[in-house]
Design a protein around this motif. Structure first.
Motif, PDB file in Angstrom:
ATOM      1  N   GLU A   1      63.541  73.976  59.393  1.00  0.00           N
ATOM      2  CA  GLU A   1      63.352  72.414  58.178  1.00  0.00           C
ATOM      3  C   GLU A   1      64.395  71.879  57.060  1.00  0.00           C
ATOM      4  N   ILE A   2      64.077  70.327  57.415  1.00  0.00           N
ATOM      5  CA  ILE A   2      65.437  69.954  56.285  1.00  0.00           C
ATOM      6  C   ILE A   2      64.613  68.613  55.526  1.00  0.00           C
ATOM      7  N   PHE A   3      64.472  68.692  53.767  1.00  0.00           N
ATOM      8  CA  PHE A   3      64.434  68.443  53.157  1.00  0.00           C
ATOM      9  C   PHE A   3      65.210  67.102  52.555  1.00  0.00           C
ATOM     10  N   GLY A   4      64.012  65.803  52.545  1.00  0.00           N
ATOM     11  CA  GLY A   4      65.064  64.901  51.724  1.00  0.00           C
ATOM     12  C   GLY A   4      65.010  64.857  50.561  1.00  0.00           C
ATOM     13  N   ILE A   5      65.821  64.808  49.342  1.00  0.00           N
ATOM     14  CA  ILE A   5      65.846  64.867  48.651  1.00  0.00           C
ATOM     15  C   ILE A   5      66.231  63.786  47.474  1.00  0.00           C
ATOM     16  N   PHE A   6      65.832  63.030  46.799  1.00  0.00           N
ATOM     17  CA  PHE A   6      66.368  61.617  46.375  1.00  0.00           C
ATOM     18  C   PHE A   6      65.820  61.082  44.768  1.00  0.00           C
ATOM     19  N   ASP A   7      66.600  60.260  44.446  1.00  0.00           N
ATOM     20  CA  ASP A   7      66.144  60.129  42.751  1.00  0.00           C
ATOM     21  C   ASP A   7      65.718  58.548  42.758  1.00  0.00           C
ATOM     22  N   TYR A   8      64.391  58.628  42.063  1.00  0.00           N
ATOM     23  CA  TYR A   8      64.019  57.147  41.926  1.00  0.00           C
ATOM     24  C   TYR A   8      63.612  56.660  39.935  1.00  0.00           C
ATOM     25  N   ALA A   9      63.614  55.158  39.940  1.00  0.00           N
ATOM     26  CA  ALA A   9      63.202  55.353  38.913  1.00  0.00           C
ATOM     27  C   ALA A   9      62.793  54.178  38.352  1.00  0.00           C
ATOM     28  N   ASN A  10      61.739  53.874  37.714  1.00  0.00           N
ATOM     29  CA  ASN A  10      61.370  52.589  36.948  1.00  0.00           C
ATOM     30  C   ASN A  10      60.174  51.793  38.446  1.00  0.00           C
ATOM     31  N   VAL A  11      59.426  52.579  39.160  1.00  0.00           N
ATOM     32  CA  VAL A  11      58.201  52.700  40.183  1.00  0.00           C
ATOM     33  C   VAL A  11      57.147  52.074  40.368  1.00  0.00           C
ATOM     34  N   PRO A  12      56.941  50.732  40.890  1.00  0.00           N
ATOM     35  CA  PRO A  12      55.827  50.839  40.347  1.00  0.00           C
ATOM     36  C   PRO A  12      54.366  51.051  41.251  1.00  0.00           C
ATOM     37  N   THR A  13      53.071  50.851  40.384  1.00  0.00           N
ATOM     38  CA  THR A  13      52.258  52.156  41.163  1.00  0.00           C
ATOM     39  C   THR A  13      51.422  51.468  42.498  1.00  0.00           C
ATOM     40  N   ASN A  14      52.420  49.828  43.520  1.00  0.00           N
ATOM     41  CA  ASN A  14      51.336  49.607  44.106  1.00  0.00           C
ATOM     42  C   ASN A  14      52.611  50.062  44.821  1.00  0.00           C
ATOM     43  N   ALA A  15      53.698  50.057  44.867  1.00  0.00           N
ATOM     44  CA  ALA A  15      54.584  50.458  46.216  1.00  0.00           C
ATOM     45  C   ALA A  15      53.988  51.403  46.858  1.00  0.00           C
ATOM     46  N   GLN A  16      55.538  51.059  47.840  1.00  0.00           N
ATOM     47  CA  GLN A  16      55.330  52.201  49.232  1.00  0.00           C
ATOM     48  C   GLN A  16      56.755  52.990  49.622  1.00  0.00           C
ATOM     49  N   ILE A  17      56.046  53.809  50.121  1.00  0.00           N
ATOM     50  CA  ILE A  17      57.162  54.815  50.658  1.00  0.00           C
ATOM     51  C   ILE A  17      57.548  54.821  52.350  1.00  0.00           C
ATOM     52  N   ARG A  18      58.490  54.444  52.600  1.00  0.00           N
ATOM     53  CA  ARG A  18      58.770  54.570  54.221  1.00  0.00           C
ATOM     54  C   ARG A  18      60.037  55.623  54.214  1.00  0.00           C
ATOM     55  N   ARG A  19      59.610  56.593  55.210  1.00  0.00           N
ATOM     56  CA  ARG A  19      61.224  57.221  55.588  1.00  0.00           C
ATOM     57  C   ARG A  19      61.233  57.053  57.123  1.00  0.00           C
TER      58      ARG A  19
ATOM     59  N   THR B   1      51.558  62.468  41.843  1.00  0.00           N
ATOM     60  CA  THR B   1      52.407  63.284  41.849  1.00  0.00           C
ATOM     61  C   THR B   1      53.619  63.074  41.360  1.00  0.00           C
ATOM     62  N   TYR B   2      54.072  61.404  41.707  1.00  0.00           N
ATOM     63  CA  TYR B   2      56.028  61.576  41.658  1.00  0.00           C
ATOM     64  C   TYR B   2      55.926  60.681  39.784  1.00  0.00           C
ATOM     65  N   GLY B   3      54.754  60.116  40.006  1.00  0.00           N
ATOM     66  CA  GLY B   3      55.013  59.300  38.260  1.00  0.00           C
ATOM     67  C   GLY B   3      56.389  57.769  38.668  1.00  0.00           C
ATOM     68  N   SER B   4      56.527  57.192  37.659  1.00  0.00           N
ATOM     69  CA  SER B   4      57.747  55.955  37.868  1.00  0.00           C
ATOM     70  C   SER B   4      58.953  56.506  38.220  1.00  0.00           C
ATOM     71  N   SER B   5      59.549  57.653  37.725  1.00  0.00           N
ATOM     72  CA  SER B   5      60.947  58.180  37.911  1.00  0.00           C
ATOM     73  C   SER B   5      60.683  59.688  37.809  1.00  0.00           C
ATOM     74  N   GLY B   6      62.205  59.862  38.430  1.00  0.00           N
ATOM     75  CA  GLY B   6      62.018  61.932  38.754  1.00  0.00           C
ATOM     76  C   GLY B   6      63.071  61.770  39.930  1.00  0.00           C
ATOM     77  N   THR B   7      62.742  63.117  40.779  1.00  0.00           N
ATOM     78  CA  THR B   7      63.545  63.280  41.706  1.00  0.00           C
ATOM     79  C   THR B   7      62.495  63.799  42.820  1.00  0.00           C
ATOM     80  N   ALA B   8      61.759  63.215  44.023  1.00  0.00           N
ATOM     81  CA  ALA B   8      61.188  63.663  45.119  1.00  0.00           C
ATOM     82  C   ALA B   8      61.724  64.741  46.100  1.00  0.00           C
ATOM     83  N   ARG B   9      60.922  65.836  46.016  1.00  0.00           N
ATOM     84  CA  ARG B   9      61.248  67.095  46.730  1.00  0.00           C
ATOM     85  C   ARG B   9      60.505  67.486  47.879  1.00  0.00           C
ATOM     86  N   ASN B  10      59.852  66.920  47.929  1.00  0.00           N
ATOM     87  CA  ASN B  10      58.413  67.498  49.180  1.00  0.00           C
ATOM     88  C   ASN B  10      58.373  66.414  50.315  1.00  0.00           C
ATOM     89  N   ILE B  11      59.815  65.730  50.690  1.00  0.00           N
ATOM     90  CA  ILE B  11      59.481  65.414  51.512  1.00  0.00           C
ATOM     91  C   ILE B  11      60.761  65.489  52.882  1.00  0.00           C
TER      92      ILE B  11
END
Length: 493
Positions: free
Chosen positions: A293-311, A331-341
């Motif tokens: 297993e490999i985790f893709g970890i990334f940072d994000y900021a000011n993400v609107p609630t109606n956004a989508q994430i594509r990997r 789960t993520y809020g609008s800013s932070g670091t995603a670690r569960n993908i």
């Protein structure tokens, strides 16, 4: 003097006859018609122009109404009469000779009744009779109505981002266009419409124009009026919109409402894509063969609630995994670091190769934002070309003499990780004779090369005679297995 055809009859048509005395420069002329059938009128209709589609109801303020009808077999010199009744009383009556230029058949569309005063034709029900008094077969009747001035009504002003969109009162920052949609009824002819758009009490746009009857008519819903800024988006604030029919005293002739465009928030970002074997692991770009297993970890900021994430996960340029889902603000809020993908294969381990990874943050107002990265899963270790000899550097032997004291297993290997374990199993006559598993000695062997110091021996009595089979593999990598056989001959009799 006469014109005759006693066999077939005189051809129908309009005739013009001239009788001259050329010597005296004297002549007389006259016209007559031979009809193909009885004169007829048909299909009387009314319109606001000579060519527009027929109508039976006209708005208050209409200044002219055209009568249109078909005719056939009209004789030269016929008398035509038109009578217009308003609410049962004669409003206009005209009798004239049929104009030869109109011909004997066709459609007339130039006859009209009009009143060009400010209020136009008098409201009411109009009945029209058009006839040739001398020919009962040539008579048509019809009616139409001029509506009274009951007063225009504007209502239900609402707002949407498209002409047919869902109405709302609050719109996101960056919204580029807002449509003002409203219902209307009883709009008088030659009416003028004024729209005023204000933001936080300051007029931003104002426009007055004639009501477009060809587009809107007198009743319906307006959906094509908007304010826009397609470059920067409309400014945030509280907007007030008023619409009115100019010069109408009734309060129903105007409507107003408000909407809000939210304040601008900082632009969303997605960045710093890195990889690890656990959600909180140390980032790396190269991982051992068999990594599950490999985790893709990334940072994000000011993400609107109606956004989508594509990997998008590629291996060697080929897409191997793709997923798009709504942004999980809980789960993520609008800013932070995603670690569960992550991407995983917990049965066989991820396939070796170089992975190119692209994560896309899809936002309605800022387009698609991208962060990319790359990592490599090492090729699995492999053992090949197993052969046997009586010394570590000796020639390959498949049959040894009785009493042989030591046999070396020589094999080639590639891509062996430092933490690998090697397993050797020696079978004698299909029974396990010797089995051993131990850590790979990276210092001695490295990751690629030829192993020459692995052997089985009995230096006192010699190895037993029989059929030997040897299996060598790296633990956890079934594909690394290599096997071969040799024979130690029995003693001579």
């Amino acid at each position: 003097i006469k014109l005759f055809d006693y066999t077939n009859g005189i051809d129908s048509g309009n005739y013009y006859v001239v009788i001259k005395l050329p010597s005296y420069n004297v002549q007389i002329d006259g016209r007559f018609s031979v009809l193909d059938g009885a004169p007829t009128f048909a299909s009387l209709s009314f319109s606001d122009t000579s060519t527009n589609p027929p109508k039976t109801t006209f708005p208050y303020g209409t200044t002219e109404v055209y009568a249109r009808w078909a005719y056939a077999n009209i004789p030269v010199g016929a008398t035509v009469r038109r009578i217009w009744y308003l609410n049962g009383a004669v409003f206009a009556n005209r009798t004239e000779t049929w104009n030869a230029a109109w011909g004997s058949g066709g459609t007339l569309n130039h006859v009209k009744i009009y009143d060009y005063d400010a209020d136009g034709l008098t409201p009411g029900k109009y009945d029209v009779v058009i006839e040739l008094p001398d020919y009962p077969s040539a008579r048509v009747t019809g009616s139409f109505t001029i509506e009274g001035n009951v007063g225009p009504v504007l209502s239900n002003l609402r707002f949407a981002t498209t002409a047919n969109g869902t109405p709302a009162t609050t719109f996101a920052a960056g919204t580029q266009e807002i449509f003002a949609i409203f219902d209307y009824a009883n709009i008088p002819l030659r009416a003028q419409m004024r729209r005023v758009w204000s933001r936080d009490g300051v007029v931003v746009a104002e426009r007055t124009e004639l009501w477009d009857f060809n587009k809107y008519g007198t009743s319906g819903t307006v959906r094509d009026i908007s304010i826009y800024d397609r470059t920067n988006g409309l400014a945030s604030g509280t907007w007030t919109v008023s619409v009115e029919i100019v010069g109408q005293p009734s309060s129903n002739a105007r409507t107003s409402a408000q909407f809000t465009i939210q304040a601008t928030t900082p632009n969303p970002t997605i960045s710093n894509l890195r990889f690890a074997t656990t959600a909180n692991g140390t980032p790396a770009t190269t991982f051992a063969a068999g990594t599950q297993e490999i985790f893709g970890i990334f940072d994000y900021a000011n993400v609107p609630t109606n956004a989508q994430i594509r990997r998008l996960w590629y291996r060697g340029g080929t897409l191997v995994a793709e997923r798009t889902e709504n942004w999980d603000s809980t789960t993520y809020g609008s800013s932070g670091t995603a670690r569960n993908i992550s991407i995983f294969d917990r049965e066989n381990g991820l396939t070796a190769g170089t992975y190119q990874v692209e994560f896309q943050l899809i936002t309605p107002n800022h387009g698609i934002l991208i962060t990319t990265g790359q990592f490599t899963i090492a090729q699995p270790p492999k053992a090949t070309n197993l052969r046997f000899s009586d010394t570590g550097n000796g020639a390959s032997i498949t049959r040894f003499v009785a009493g042989t004291q030591e046999v070396f297993a020589i094999f080639d290997y590639t891509n062996v990780p430092p933490d690998a374990q090697i397993r050797r199993v020696w079978y004698l006559n299909d029974a396990v004779f010797v089995e051993k598993t131990e850590d790979w000695d990276e210092a001695i062997y490295g990751s690629n090369g030829t192993a020459r110091n692995i052997s089985i021996f009995d230096r006192e009595n010699g190895l037993p005679s029989g059929n030997y089979r040897v299996e060598i593999s790296f633990v956890g990598f079934p594909s690394s297995l290599v096997t071969n056989t040799f024979v130690i001959d029995p003693p001579a009799d």
